[in-house]
Design an enzyme around this catalytic site. Structure first.
Site, PDB file in Angstrom:
ATOM      1  N   TYR A  54       0.826  -1.214   0.000  1.00 24.62           N
ATOM      2  CA  TYR A  54       0.000   0.000   0.000  1.00 24.62           C
ATOM      3  C   TYR A  54       0.863   1.269   0.000  1.00 24.62           C
ATOM      4  O   TYR A  54       0.416   2.317  -0.456  1.00 24.62           O
ATOM      5  CB  TYR A  54      -0.914   0.030   1.238  1.00 24.62           C
ATOM      6  CG  TYR A  54      -2.253  -0.645   1.036  1.00 24.62           C
ATOM      7  CD1 TYR A  54      -2.324  -1.976   0.643  1.00 24.62           C
ATOM      8  CD2 TYR A  54      -3.435   0.049   1.253  1.00 24.62           C
ATOM      9  CE1 TYR A  54      -3.554  -2.593   0.476  1.00 24.62           C
ATOM     10  CE2 TYR A  54      -4.670  -0.567   1.087  1.00 24.62           C
ATOM     11  CZ  TYR A  54      -4.721  -1.890   0.695  1.00 24.62           C
ATOM     12  OH  TYR A  54      -5.950  -2.492   0.539  1.00 24.62           O
ATOM     13  N   LYS A  62       2.921 -15.238   1.685  1.00 26.74           N
ATOM     14  CA  LYS A  62       3.199 -16.117   0.550  1.00 26.74           C
ATOM     15  C   LYS A  62       4.712 -16.340   0.516  1.00 26.74           C
ATOM     16  O   LYS A  62       5.412 -15.902  -0.411  1.00 26.74           O
ATOM     17  CB  LYS A  62       2.719 -15.471  -0.758  1.00 26.74           C
ATOM     18  CG  LYS A  62       1.213 -15.481  -0.941  1.00 26.74           C
ATOM     19  CD  LYS A  62       0.644 -16.745  -1.563  1.00 26.74           C
ATOM     20  CE  LYS A  62       1.105 -16.999  -2.981  1.00 26.74           C
ATOM     21  NZ  LYS A  62       0.587 -18.317  -3.467  1.00 26.74           N
ATOM     22  N   ASP A 110      -3.252 -17.835  -0.053  1.00 30.19           N
ATOM     23  CA  ASP A 110      -4.288 -18.449  -0.891  1.00 30.19           C
ATOM     24  C   ASP A 110      -4.965 -19.595  -0.136  1.00 30.19           C
ATOM     25  O   ASP A 110      -6.193 -19.737  -0.159  1.00 30.19           O
ATOM     26  CB  ASP A 110      -3.722 -18.916  -2.245  1.00 30.19           C
ATOM     27  CG  ASP A 110      -2.465 -19.777  -2.116  1.00 30.19           C
ATOM     28  OD1 ASP A 110      -1.878 -19.837  -1.015  1.00 30.19           O
ATOM     29  OD2 ASP A 110      -2.073 -20.398  -3.133  1.00 30.19           O
ATOM     30  N   ASP A 146      -6.364  -7.153   3.925  1.00 30.01           N
ATOM     31  CA  ASP A 146      -7.504  -6.474   3.304  1.00 30.01           C
ATOM     32  C   ASP A 146      -8.431  -7.512   2.685  1.00 30.01           C
ATOM     33  O   ASP A 146      -9.645  -7.506   2.906  1.00 30.01           O
ATOM     34  CB  ASP A 146      -6.982  -5.509   2.228  1.00 30.01           C
ATOM     35  CG  ASP A 146      -8.105  -4.796   1.499  1.00 30.01           C
ATOM     36  OD1 ASP A 146      -9.054  -4.343   2.172  1.00 30.01           O
ATOM     37  OD2 ASP A 146      -8.034  -4.688   0.254  1.00 30.01           O
ATOM     38  N   ASP A 197     -12.334  -9.091   4.185  1.00 32.48           N
ATOM     39  CA  ASP A 197     -13.611  -9.042   3.467  1.00 32.48           C
ATOM     40  C   ASP A 197     -14.237 -10.433   3.436  1.00 32.48           C
ATOM     41  O   ASP A 197     -15.439 -10.603   3.599  1.00 32.48           O
ATOM     42  CB  ASP A 197     -13.419  -8.554   2.021  1.00 32.48           C
ATOM     43  CG  ASP A 197     -13.698  -7.064   1.872  1.00 32.48           C
ATOM     44  OD1 ASP A 197     -13.481  -6.330   2.850  1.00 32.48           O
ATOM     45  OD2 ASP A 197     -14.120  -6.642   0.777  1.00 32.48           O
TER      46      ASP A 197
HETATM   47  C1  IPM Z   1     -10.466  -1.351   3.778  1.00 30.21           C
HETATM   48  C2  IPM Z   1     -10.711  -0.721   2.443  1.00 30.21           C
HETATM   49  C3  IPM Z   1      -9.564   0.253   2.161  1.00 30.21           C
HETATM   50  C4  IPM Z   1      -8.290  -0.546   2.027  1.00 30.21           C
HETATM   51  C5  IPM Z   1      -9.782   1.178   0.947  1.00 30.21           C
HETATM   52  C6  IPM Z   1     -11.074   1.970   1.058  1.00 30.21           C
HETATM   53  C7  IPM Z   1      -8.620   2.091   0.736  1.00 30.21           C
HETATM   54  O1  IPM Z   1     -10.840  -1.706   1.469  1.00 30.21           O
HETATM   55  O2  IPM Z   1     -10.308  -0.621   4.773  1.00 30.21           O
HETATM   56  O3  IPM Z   1     -10.457  -2.582   3.853  1.00 30.21           O
HETATM   57  O4  IPM Z   1      -7.989  -1.105   0.956  1.00 30.21           O
HETATM   58  O5  IPM Z   1      -7.569  -0.623   3.012  1.00 30.21           O
HETATM   59 MG    MG Z   2     -10.930  -3.676   2.219  1.00 30.45          MG
END
Ligand code: IPM
Ligand code: MG
Length: 377
Positions: free
Chosen positions: A150, A201, A234, A258, A262
């Site tokens: 990032y 990884k 993975d 990240d 999710d």
């Molecule tokens: C998160 C989001 C952020 C990230 C974006 C909005 C920059 O996906 O906080 O998970 O990638 O960190």
């Molecule tokens: Mg995210």
């Protein structure tokens, strides 16, 4: 309940940054809950509010002004809604709404991102996985938040002599960055089931090899009482949807964290259910900079319709009560009220099920306040 504070002074300074999309409407519900705690429990904050993301770009030409950055630095905690929207997709990188959030994380030094994925009993059936796989699920994803790809340099898009373009990002971690996040992971595990799974990884990336070695070394030197395993990212993604309850604490880098968070969020039924805390290193007084935000994004498709699920935002406030202000009893009270409202059958659209009552964002907030009233009566 004897929770009422006698001390009339606010507990600290909190900066509210509602942002874009559904950010403002879920933040309104936090305000409702904060009002309740101030009125009924004497748990009060000195509140400020500001712009971040697309709305800041529209007003000031930047997703985060220096003024807001300074106010965030001066705050004890920042409560953040969401940023972004299709309107801003074509902006240059530096002006994109997301840059506002990334700058806050970086300049506040918020390297430790806690993303707890917990399944409420009442929501076992809204997960896309079979109920027996997720019932009682309680995992903590710990994501490194200020390093890795990032922020790594070099980065950019360049044009090659032959006219082709090349996009570049750099995955980079130092031992110091790895050790400090791993420490947080082991400490968290000690308060839970004492199991850490470190994810990278190492089979293809040198930064992953270093990550694995450093985590193992720290474990052997300081945390032999915690069970440590290593997993490729993975495989971890696959294991999360195969047998999620095998995990206690997952520690990973910025990018894998990240993605995995999710995935873990969806196990709980909806992205609208996952809160997060982003913490810095403790200073000499033991205080750490902190930002709390729901993991869901700005959800532009449903923004402004009063249908968004405010629970991830409310649980982010609950994490703030715990981690920044030591108000565990208040946080328990709020978490309990949320669980009761869900058990009573109220659902926002994202977690709607047959036989339940579909409610709006604000009705959900009001119902939680009513449960708080009952619990405190
Ligand atoms: C998160 C989001 C952020 C990230 C974006 C909005 C920059 O996906 O906080 O998970 O990638 O960190
Ligand atoms: Mg995210």
């Amino acid at each position: 309940m004897a929770l009422l504070r006698n001390d009339p002074a606010p507990l600290g300074k909190v900066l509210l940054l509602p942002g874009d999309g559904i950010g403002p409407e879920v933040m309104r519900e936090v305000r409702r809950i904060m009002d309740w705690f101030a009125r009924r429990q004497g748990i009060d904050f000195e509140l400020g509010e500001g712009l971040v993301g697309g709305i800041s770009y529209d007003r000031h030409g930047t997703p985060l002004t220096d003024e807001i950055m300074e106010r965030a630095q001066a705050a004890d905690a920042v409560l953040f809604g969401a940023v972004g929207g299709p309107k801003y997709d074509d902006l240059p990188f530096a002006q994109k709404p997301e840059r506002g959030l990334l700058r806050l994380r970086k300049e506040l030094g918020l390297f430790a991102n806690l993303r707890p994925a917990k399944v409420f009993d009442a929501l076992v059936d809204s997960s896309s996985l079979k109920p027996e796989l997720v019932r009682g699920l309680d995992i903590m994803i710990l994501r490194e938040l200020t390093g890795g790809i990032y922020f790594g340099e070099p980065r950019g898009i360049e044009t090659l002599p032959d006219g082709q373009r090349r996009g570049i990002n750099t995955q980079v971690y130092t031992t110091g960055e790895i050790v400090r996040i791993a420490k947080v992971g082991f400490e968290l595990a000690r308060k839970r089931q004492r199991r850490v799974c470190s994810v990278e990884k190492a089979n293809v990336m040198e930064s992953g090899v270093l990550w694995r070695e450093e985590v193992q070394k720290l474990h052997d030197a300081e945390y032999p009482d915690v069970e440590l395993s290593h997993m490729y990212a993975d495989n971890c993604a696959m294991q999360l949807v195969r047998q999620p309850k095998q995990f206690d604490v997952i520690v990973s880098d910025n990018l894998f964290g990240d993605i995995l968070s999710d995935c873990a969020a969806m196990l709980t039924g909806s992205l609208g259910m996952l809160p997060s805390a982003s913490l810095g290193a403790p200073d000499a007084q033991g205080k750490r900079k902190a930002l709390y935000e729901p993991v869901h994004g700005s959800a532009p498709d449903i923004a402004g319709q009063n249908v968004a699920n405010p629970i991830a935002m409310l649980q982010s406030f609950s994490m703030m009560l715990r981690h920044s202000f030591d108000q565990d009893a208040a946080a328990d009270l709020l978490d309990g009220a949320i669980a009761k409202v869900l058990a009573g059958g109220l659902r926002t659209a994202d977690i709607m099920q047959d036989g339940m009552a579909r409610v709006s964002t604000s009705t959900m907030g009001e119902a939680i306040v009513r449960e708080l009233d009952k619990a405190a009566a």
